[in-house]
Design a protein around this motif. Structure first.
Motif, mmCIF file in Angstrom:
data_model
loop_
_atom_site.group_PDB
_atom_site.id
_atom_site.type_symbol
_atom_site.label_atom_id
_atom_site.label_comp_id
_atom_site.label_asym_id
_atom_site.label_seq_id
_atom_site.Cartn_x
_atom_site.Cartn_y
_atom_site.Cartn_z
ATOM 1 N N LEU A 1 0.808 -1.222 0.000
ATOM 2 C CA LEU A 1 0.000 0.000 0.000
ATOM 3 C C LEU A 1 0.845 1.277 0.000
ATOM 4 O O LEU A 1 0.288 2.374 0.071
ATOM 5 C CB LEU A 1 -0.937 0.013 1.216
ATOM 6 C CG LEU A 1 -1.899 -1.171 1.348
ATOM 7 C CD1 LEU A 1 -2.855 -0.956 2.509
ATOM 8 C CD2 LEU A 1 -2.681 -1.373 0.067
ATOM 9 N N ARG A 2 2.156 1.145 -0.046
ATOM 10 C CA ARG A 2 3.066 2.305 -0.067
ATOM 11 C C ARG A 2 2.794 3.244 1.118
ATOM 12 O O ARG A 2 2.765 4.466 0.977
ATOM 13 C CB ARG A 2 2.926 3.080 -1.388
ATOM 14 C CG ARG A 2 3.215 2.261 -2.626
ATOM 15 C CD ARG A 2 2.956 3.025 -3.909
ATOM 16 N NE ARG A 2 1.548 3.376 -4.037
ATOM 17 C CZ ARG A 2 1.094 4.609 -4.106
ATOM 18 N NH1 ARG A 2 1.925 5.631 -4.054
ATOM 19 N NH2 ARG A 2 -0.199 4.843 -4.228
ATOM 20 N N VAL B 1 -7.459 3.943 2.627
ATOM 21 C CA VAL B 1 -7.976 2.802 1.878
ATOM 22 C C VAL B 1 -9.486 2.986 1.778
ATOM 23 O O VAL B 1 -10.168 3.109 2.798
ATOM 24 C CB VAL B 1 -7.631 1.465 2.559
ATOM 25 C CG1 VAL B 1 -8.378 0.312 1.884
ATOM 26 C CG2 VAL B 1 -6.127 1.221 2.506
ATOM 27 N N VAL B 2 -9.995 3.037 0.564
ATOM 28 C CA VAL B 2 -11.421 3.261 0.339
ATOM 29 C C VAL B 2 -12.146 1.920 0.279
ATOM 30 O O VAL B 2 -11.764 1.030 -0.486
ATOM 31 C CB VAL B 2 -11.653 4.056 -0.964
ATOM 32 C CG1 VAL B 2 -13.136 4.092 -1.316
ATOM 33 C CG2 VAL B 2 -11.114 5.470 -0.820
ATOM 34 N N MET B 3 -13.179 1.767 1.119
ATOM 35 C CA MET B 3 -14.065 0.601 1.064
ATOM 36 C C MET B 3 -15.326 0.995 0.309
ATOM 37 O O MET B 3 -15.952 2.006 0.634
ATOM 38 C CB MET B 3 -14.481 0.154 2.469
ATOM 39 C CG MET B 3 -13.399 -0.447 3.315
ATOM 40 S SD MET B 3 -14.109 -1.200 4.819
ATOM 41 C CE MET B 3 -14.924 0.203 5.587
ATOM 42 N N VAL C 1 1.821 2.820 12.598
ATOM 43 C CA VAL C 1 1.798 2.173 11.284
ATOM 44 C C VAL C 1 0.356 1.766 10.988
ATOM 45 O O VAL C 1 -0.221 0.953 11.714
ATOM 46 C CB VAL C 1 2.715 0.935 11.218
ATOM 47 C CG1 VAL C 1 2.603 0.276 9.839
ATOM 48 C CG2 VAL C 1 4.153 1.326 11.500
ATOM 49 N N GLY C 2 -0.214 2.326 9.951
ATOM 50 C CA GLY C 2 -1.589 2.010 9.594
ATOM 51 C C GLY C 2 -2.110 2.948 8.524
ATOM 52 O O GLY C 2 -1.344 3.594 7.809
ATOM 53 N N PHE C 3 -3.425 3.024 8.417
ATOM 54 C CA PHE C 3 -4.049 3.901 7.427
ATOM 55 C C PHE C 3 -5.463 4.238 7.886
ATOM 56 O O PHE C 3 -5.936 3.745 8.915
ATOM 57 C CB PHE C 3 -4.071 3.247 6.040
ATOM 58 C CG PHE C 3 -4.668 1.868 6.003
ATOM 59 C CD1 PHE C 3 -6.047 1.672 6.053
ATOM 60 C CD2 PHE C 3 -3.851 0.746 5.908
ATOM 61 C CE1 PHE C 3 -6.598 0.410 6.014
ATOM 62 C CE2 PHE C 3 -4.390 -0.531 5.866
ATOM 63 C CZ PHE C 3 -5.768 -0.696 5.921
ATOM 64 N N TYR C 4 -6.132 5.084 7.121
ATOM 65 C CA TYR C 4 -7.519 5.453 7.407
ATOM 66 C C TYR C 4 -8.436 4.722 6.436
ATOM 67 O O TYR C 4 -8.206 4.717 5.224
ATOM 68 C CB TYR C 4 -7.713 6.962 7.284
ATOM 69 C CG TYR C 4 -7.008 7.722 8.377
ATOM 70 C CD1 TYR C 4 -7.626 7.947 9.598
ATOM 71 C CD2 TYR C 4 -5.702 8.172 8.203
ATOM 72 C CE1 TYR C 4 -6.969 8.619 10.620
ATOM 73 C CE2 TYR C 4 -5.029 8.838 9.213
ATOM 74 C CZ TYR C 4 -5.670 9.056 10.423
ATOM 75 O OH TYR C 4 -5.014 9.710 11.431
#
Length: 528
Positions: free
Chosen positions: A344-345, A354-356, A395-398
């Protein structure tokens, strides 16, 4: 007995079945044809008709049949669909008499939704002089209207209202004589109006005593220039966002010392926040001049720009940061965490997202509930779900949750710069939504390419997955995974399944000529 006909020329049996199911509630009589000769032989000209014409069916027909077909039916209500995604090809069909032209990116359901307003308005063989007297630019592009008026050597007034402004184009014997919009007139006003692709128009025949000859451009020369300018105009507007992006000047002290030479009233006007679509219709510059100025101001750090969806999501992210308890977590092994970061860079993006996307909300709500408590995600006033997901410290994302609708593509466009990937959540039970989901997935990946996964729930056996995949027409080799929304290990596999999509290789020989277009065939016949 039905008093209106819908004629469908399409050799694809699946298309016919879908059109039949979409239009079954209408009070029209349906006639299905698989070839041009059958269409011409059996269509009823005495009853008001709407004719749906599939592009590939025409292309497979004989040259003489194509020429005769368009000569025979050009005065009817023609709708052409499944045309390649090329503006010149669509314009060729408008020139041949089509009322609407849809390219291959538009699903049959969307075609139906776009044309059903025509059904109650059908009349028998409308006279040519009335065809373009009144309507919407969304249905008939302005360039097509002007071409028709030029061909018919009309004299009169064409009024156009874009919703934010209105303009007038005067014609004399088919030639564009003068134009006016706001404080602009002449060539500048005409080009300003030609940038519009939405609004209403009405042409009124008049007997002007003489030509004013304010416009110096011929109709062919005008369209060549307008096409070039519109391409640049649309590029500039896309850099600024959508019409509801909010703009205002900043660093005005430095602006006065810069090389910008702006109208003082325009500076005063832009000192207050305005929507982009309002600014483009300001009284000081034409819309194409304004778009170019705004891009230069933005690049020079003199313009504050807020895109609505981006603004809403970023506000929610800030709330998530301040609300330490509102964090979702997944227990990955060290190697798995490194894999997700690499796929996911995450090290390269600021506030990666990240879009769901899913047809319905319930599957997203269940997944989020498995990952954390009910207050672990926010729902914005635009209905966008936002959650913060961490694998380990920092470390993660939205996660940004959206429903699969056309408006979701606008949000994706706003988030493109920080987009890390997609999760397309589907249930095998949503069969009636498969075609639209396939279309939305393809459009999203085309609009903002990123790593992706299709995650499928509610499967009873493996055969259902293969049957489901056969309903999706995706040009990209995207990863598919099966998951149980109540299983944490399955949910973890969904995140691990988000992978870069390999773009299809270009064919070695790209010099092969494209199939001859109907318009080309018609021109050749007329030359002979």
């Amino acid at each position: 007995m039905a008093d209106k006909n819908i004629n469908i020329l399409d050799s694809n049996a699946e298309h016919l079945e879908m059109i039949r199911s979409l239009m079954e509630e209408s009070d029209c009589q349906f006639h299905y044809f698989s070839s041009i000769p059958e269409f011409l032989e059996k269509m009823d000209r005495a009853i008001p008709s709407l004719s749906l014409i599939e592009y590939n069916t025409i292309l497979k027909s004989e040259r003489e049949q194509v020429i005769g077909f368009f000569r025979e039916v050009r005065s009817l209500n023609l709708i052409v669909y499944n045309v390649p995604q090329n503006a010149n090809k669509r314009l060729a069909f408008y020139d041949l008499g089509a009322r609407r032209v849809f390219d291959s990116s538009v699903s049959l359901e969307e075609v139906y939704q776009s044309i059903k307003w025509l059904l109650p308005r059908l009349t028998v063989a409308p006279q040519r002089e009335d065809t373009y007297s009144k309507g919407r630019l969304e249905d008939i592009p302005l360039s097509v209207i002007l071409r028709m008026l030029a061909t018919e050597k009309r004299t009169g007034l064409l009024k156009i209202n874009s919703g934010k402004s209105s303009g007038r184009i005067y014609l004399w014997n088919g030639q564009i004589d003068s134009a006016q919009v706001g404080a602009h007139d002449g060539n500048r006003a005409l080009l300003h109006i030609l940038m519009w692709d939405r609004g209403r128009f009405a042409f009124t025949v008049s007997g002007r005593a003489k030509s004013e000859q304010i416009i110096s451009l011929s109709v062919p020369g005008l369209f060549i220039l307008a096409d070039e300018m519109k391409e640049r105009f649309e590029q500039n507007v896309s850099l600024l966002g959508r019409g509801d992006s909010v703009l205002r000047l900043k660093n005005q002290g430095d602006l006065q010392m810069s090389s910008f030479d702006l109208h003082p009233e325009f500076v005063r006007y832009l000192s207050r926040p305005h929507f982009l679509n309002e600014v483009l219709e300001n009284p000081f510059y034409t819309n194409y001049e304004t778009a170019e100025l705004l891009v230069k101001l933005f690049e020079g750090d003199f313009l504050h720009l807020k895109r609505p969806a981006e603004h809403v999501v970023e506000e929610s992210i800030q709330q998530q940061i301040e609300k330490e308890s509102a964090i979702l977590s997944v227990d990955f092994l060290s190697g798995e965490t490194d894999l997700v970061v690499r796929n996911l860079r995450l090290d390269e993006l600021k506030n990666p997202k990240v879009v769901m996307l899913s047809p319905e909300w319930h599957i997203q709500s269940q997944l989020l509930s498995q990952l954390g408590s009910k207050d672990s995600h926010l729902v914005t006033d635009k209905g966008i779900k936002v959650a913060r997901l961490l694998f380990k410290e920092d470390v993660g994302f939205y996660l940004v949750g959206l429903r699969m609708t056309q408006s979701s593509l606008e949000v994706i466009a706003d988030l493109a710069d920080s987009l890390a990937g997609y999760i397309f959540l589907l249930s095998v039970n949503d069969k009636e939504q498969f075609e639209y989901a396939s279309y939305l997935i393809g459009q999203a990946l085309k609009l903002a390419p990123a790593p992706a996964v299709v995650a499928v729930s509610d499967l009873r056996d493996e055969r259902e997955l293969e049957e489901m995949r056969s309903n999706f027409y995706l040009t990209q080799p995207i990863q598919w995974v099966v998951f149980d929304v109540n299983s944490m290990s399955d949910i973890k596999n969904v995140f691990l399944g988000i992978k870069e999509i390999e773009q299809p290789k270009q064919a070695e020989d790209e010099s092969e000529e494209e199939p001859e277009e109907p318009a080309d065939r018609l021109e050749e016949e007329e030359e002979e």
